[in-house]
Design an enzyme around this catalytic site. Structure first.
Site, mmCIF file in Angstrom:
data_model
loop_
_atom_site.group_PDB
_atom_site.id
_atom_site.type_symbol
_atom_site.label_atom_id
_atom_site.label_comp_id
_atom_site.label_asym_id
_atom_site.label_seq_id
_atom_site.Cartn_x
_atom_site.Cartn_y
_atom_site.Cartn_z
ATOM 1 C CG ASP A 99 -0.085 -0.239 2.513
ATOM 2 O OD1 ASP A 99 1.125 0.000 2.501
ATOM 3 O OD2 ASP A 99 -0.678 -0.668 3.521
ATOM 4 C CD GLU A 121 0.901 -6.819 3.141
ATOM 5 O OE1 GLU A 121 1.881 -7.424 3.637
ATOM 6 O OE2 GLU A 121 0.662 -5.621 3.367
ATOM 7 C CD GLU A 135 0.163 4.395 4.517
ATOM 8 O OE1 GLU A 135 -0.802 5.008 5.041
ATOM 9 O OE2 GLU A 135 1.341 4.779 4.638
ATOM 10 C CG HIS A 208 6.125 4.445 10.216
ATOM 11 N ND1 HIS A 208 5.894 3.222 10.785
ATOM 12 C CD2 HIS A 208 5.555 4.400 8.998
ATOM 13 C CE1 HIS A 208 5.235 2.462 9.942
ATOM 14 N NE2 HIS A 208 5.002 3.151 8.846
ATOM 15 N NE ARG A 210 3.200 11.299 3.941
ATOM 16 C CZ ARG A 210 4.374 10.877 3.517
ATOM 17 N NH1 ARG A 210 4.759 9.643 3.737
ATOM 18 N NH2 ARG A 210 5.190 11.707 2.872
ATOM 19 C CG HIS A 241 10.438 5.848 10.230
ATOM 20 N ND1 HIS A 241 10.737 6.869 9.355
ATOM 21 C CD2 HIS A 241 9.792 4.912 9.491
ATOM 22 C CE1 HIS A 241 10.278 6.558 8.140
ATOM 23 N NE2 HIS A 241 9.709 5.361 8.201
HETATM 24 C C1 UD1 Z 1 6.394 4.925 3.979
HETATM 25 C C2 UD1 Z 1 5.040 4.460 3.437
HETATM 26 C C3 UD1 Z 1 4.267 3.735 4.524
HETATM 27 C C4 UD1 Z 1 5.100 2.653 5.184
HETATM 28 C C5 UD1 Z 1 6.416 3.234 5.659
HETATM 29 C C6 UD1 Z 1 7.290 2.141 6.207
HETATM 30 C C7 UD1 Z 1 3.924 5.878 1.768
HETATM 31 C C8 UD1 Z 1 3.072 7.055 1.540
HETATM 32 N N1 UD1 Z 1 4.236 5.610 3.045
HETATM 33 O O1 UD1 Z 1 6.113 5.924 4.946
HETATM 34 O O2 UD1 Z 1 3.112 3.153 3.950
HETATM 35 O O3 UD1 Z 1 4.392 2.160 6.292
HETATM 36 O O4 UD1 Z 1 7.086 3.829 4.543
HETATM 37 O O5 UD1 Z 1 8.316 2.630 6.997
HETATM 38 O O6 UD1 Z 1 4.333 5.230 0.828
HETATM 39 N N2 UD1 Z 1 13.815 8.615 5.540
HETATM 40 C C9 UD1 Z 1 15.196 8.591 5.474
HETATM 41 N N3 UD1 Z 1 15.805 7.405 5.154
HETATM 42 C C10 UD1 Z 1 15.120 6.266 4.918
HETATM 43 C C11 UD1 Z 1 13.712 6.310 4.991
HETATM 44 C C12 UD1 Z 1 13.090 7.482 5.301
HETATM 45 O O7 UD1 Z 1 15.862 9.591 5.699
HETATM 46 O O8 UD1 Z 1 15.730 5.238 4.638
HETATM 47 C C13 UD1 Z 1 13.151 9.897 5.883
HETATM 48 C C14 UD1 Z 1 13.159 10.901 4.735
HETATM 49 O O9 UD1 Z 1 13.340 12.185 5.274
HETATM 50 C C15 UD1 Z 1 11.748 10.776 4.167
HETATM 51 C C16 UD1 Z 1 10.939 10.477 5.423
HETATM 52 O O10 UD1 Z 1 11.776 9.630 6.204
HETATM 53 O O11 UD1 Z 1 11.366 11.975 3.535
HETATM 54 C C17 UD1 Z 1 9.602 9.820 5.199
HETATM 55 O O12 UD1 Z 1 9.702 8.720 4.306
HETATM 56 P P1 UD1 Z 1 8.428 8.337 3.386
HETATM 57 O O13 UD1 Z 1 8.768 7.140 2.570
HETATM 58 O O14 UD1 Z 1 7.957 9.545 2.670
HETATM 59 O O15 UD1 Z 1 7.305 8.009 4.434
HETATM 60 P P2 UD1 Z 1 7.197 6.887 5.548
HETATM 61 O O16 UD1 Z 1 6.533 7.514 6.719
HETATM 62 O O17 UD1 Z 1 8.499 6.218 5.729
HETATM 63 N N1 UDP Z 2 11.694 -3.421 11.178
HETATM 64 C C1 UDP Z 2 13.079 -3.481 11.013
HETATM 65 N N2 UDP Z 2 13.849 -2.652 11.779
HETATM 66 C C2 UDP Z 2 13.338 -1.787 12.680
HETATM 67 C C3 UDP Z 2 11.932 -1.723 12.825
HETATM 68 C C4 UDP Z 2 11.131 -2.549 12.043
HETATM 69 O O1 UDP Z 2 13.591 -4.245 10.215
HETATM 70 O O2 UDP Z 2 14.103 -1.081 13.348
HETATM 71 C C5 UDP Z 2 10.854 -4.289 10.319
HETATM 72 C C6 UDP Z 2 9.753 -5.068 11.010
HETATM 73 O O3 UDP Z 2 10.204 -6.340 11.412
HETATM 74 C C7 UDP Z 2 8.696 -5.180 9.915
HETATM 75 C C8 UDP Z 2 8.893 -3.934 9.106
HETATM 76 O O4 UDP Z 2 10.183 -3.428 9.428
HETATM 77 O O5 UDP Z 2 8.962 -6.275 9.064
HETATM 78 C C9 UDP Z 2 7.838 -2.906 9.410
HETATM 79 O O6 UDP Z 2 8.183 -1.703 8.814
HETATM 80 P P1 UDP Z 2 7.462 -0.349 9.140
HETATM 81 O O7 UDP Z 2 6.859 -0.421 10.501
HETATM 82 O O8 UDP Z 2 8.432 0.737 8.849
HETATM 83 O O9 UDP Z 2 6.339 -0.268 8.001
HETATM 84 P P2 UDP Z 2 4.852 -0.830 7.883
HETATM 85 O O10 UDP Z 2 4.881 -2.288 8.115
HETATM 86 O O11 UDP Z 2 4.026 -0.070 8.874
HETATM 87 O O12 UDP Z 2 4.457 -0.462 6.494
#
Ligand code: UD1
Ligand code: UDP
Length: 366
Positions: A99, A121, A135, A208, A210, A241
């Site tokens: 999603d 999924e 999502e 994390h 949004r 995160h």
């Molecule tokens: C995204 C997904 C969410 C998922 C989550 C898993 C969307 C809209 N959201 O949300 O569904 O649950 O990932 O974690 O697709 N950042 C870094 N390094 C990284 C990752 C993130 O610096 O490796 C920071 C960046 O500043 C980025 C911010 O985190 O702009 C947010 O990342 P983003 O992918 O936009 O949203 P998530 O909240 O991670």
């Molecule tokens: N996870 C990880 N390291 C962490 C925290 C979570 O590898 O420090 C893994 C966790 O086991 C799960 C996945 O990340 O498989 C969940 O990711 P996240 O919560 O970021 O996203 P969501 O599942 O909500 O989309």
């Protein structure tokens, strides 16, 4: 028979964790499949951690992440950058996951180019487009475009049937996240942070979403801090995160809380082993709601809705929303009442037997 060319597109940590087992399964069937991996880099460091653990080397990396990226940035950048890759590779099927905005934009690009989509999924629903946001929209939109729905459970299959999706395109496979989990948890695992927590009940925290950024996240953290300060026999580890907004809220509310350690994101092997050893989890994550029931770890889900009702029915998950008082009360009860804890800590795994990737590969073979 000519090989089928399958392209997998993913970009965030959880998609990586759930798609890499499938990448490796498809690559092991070289007689049937040519496997192409395209990552969008929606996440950078957190995706790279996963690619390293599963030893997956992408053929394409769109490298789109920027700090503070908006939904507009992700959607537009993926859509524009993936076009050339799809036109060059002309895959028979593109697989997207779950999603995220990566999945939505990649599926939309396939639709524009009339390339069949397989959705790993598929069929999870809250029916509330704003929770989780964005999502719930993403997953419903992907399922409109999808030809092959890989539903993790019978319930998710039923959700798709209720939307008149053709039954012959739906496969119940289990969740590929369980495939990953089955390979990571080790009896003799140790880690410095676990040694710090030895002798205490260990709480694992993640956050994390949004829609929780801002006031809800501050409330969540305040509740956690209050409970931690009232229970000296408890320690918490919070692998944070990388979103700067999450970090700011967490440090504002939790710094100086001696028995709570904020650490950098853990590699998935480490995280799964922490999960296997913790007392309970507080999270707004999706994937952790699938992993914890298999390990019998109670989860307080800091969200108003869940698309994982199987874990709630199994008794392992409890939705507590984001209000400080409700989280405080639920967390306190789980620490103080053995009955409440026992009722939630029975292991049950509604998400499959760890062979989901094989079933998906079988279905794609046709
Ligand atoms: C995204 C997904 C969410 C998922 C989550 C898993 C969307 C809209 N959201 O949300 O569904 O649950 O990932 O974690 O697709 N950042 C870094 N390094 C990284 C990752 C993130 O610096 O490796 C920071 C960046 O500043 C980025 C911010 O985190 O702009 C947010 O990342 P983003 O992918 O936009 O949203 P998530 O909240 O991670
Ligand atoms: N996870 C990880 N390291 C962490 C925290 C979570 O590898 O420090 C893994 C966790 O086991 C799960 C996945 O990340 O498989 C969940 O990711 P996240 O919560 O970021 O996203 P969501 O599942 O909500 O989309």
């Amino acid at each position: 028979m000519p090989k089928k060319k399958i392209m997998l597109v993913f970009g965030t940590r959880p998609e990586g964790i759930k798609m890499c087992p499938l990448v490796n399964e498809l690559k092991s069937r070289q007689d049937y499949f040519e496997t192409v991996v395209c990552v969008t880099g929606q996440h950078r460091e957190m995706l790279d951690q996963v690619l390293r653990v599963f030893n997956v080397k992408p053929d394409y990396d769109l490298n789109i992440m920027k700090a503070g990226q908006t939904l507009f940035d992700i959607t537009c950048d993926v859509l524009l950058k993936i076009k050339g890759v799809l036109e060059k590779e002309t895959p028979d099927v593109v697989l997207v996951h779950g999603d995220t905005s990566t999945s939505f934009a990649a599926a939309l690009a396939c639709f524009y180019l009339q390339i069949p989509v397989g959705h790993v999924e598929a069929g999870l629903r809250t029916r509330n487009l704003y929770s989780p946001w964005p999502e719930e929209f993403n997953r419903q939109a992907v399922d409109i475009i999808t030809k092959y729905h890989f539903a993790p459970t019978e319930q998710s299959k039923q959700n798709l049937l209720n939307e008149q999706k053709p039954a012959e395109g739906i496969y119940v496979t289990g969740n590929t996240g369980i495939d990953a989990l089955k390979t990571t948890v080790q009896e003799d695992y140790t880690h410095e942070a676990l040694e710090w927590a030895a002798g205490s009940r260990l709480i694992l925290v993640t956050a994390h979403r949004r829609e929780n950024l801002g006031a809800p996240m501050h409330s969540m953290f305040r509740a956690i801090r209050r409970v931690m300060e009232e229970h000296p026999d408890v320690k918490a580890i919070y692998p944070i995160h990388m979103n700067p907004q999450v970090r700011k809220a967490a440090h504002a509310e939790l710094d100086g809380c001696d028995r709570l350690r904020i650490i950098e994101p853990l590699e998935v092997l480490d995280f799964h082993n922490f999960l296997a050893r913790c007392h309970l989890v507080l999270t707004d994550s999706g994937g952790i709601q699938e992993e914890a029931p298999g390990l019998g770890k109670p989860v307080l889900v800091m969200r108003d809705t869940t698309e994982r009702p199987e874990g709630v029915a199994a008794g392992t998950l409890r939705l507590v929303g984001t209000s400080e008082e409700i989280i405080y009360n639920a967390f306190t009860e789980l620490l103080e009442s053995q009955d409440a804890y026992d009722a939630m800590s029975k292991a049950s795994n509604p998400y499959g037997d760890g062979h989901a990737s094989e079933r998906i590969a079988d279905a794609l073979k046709g």
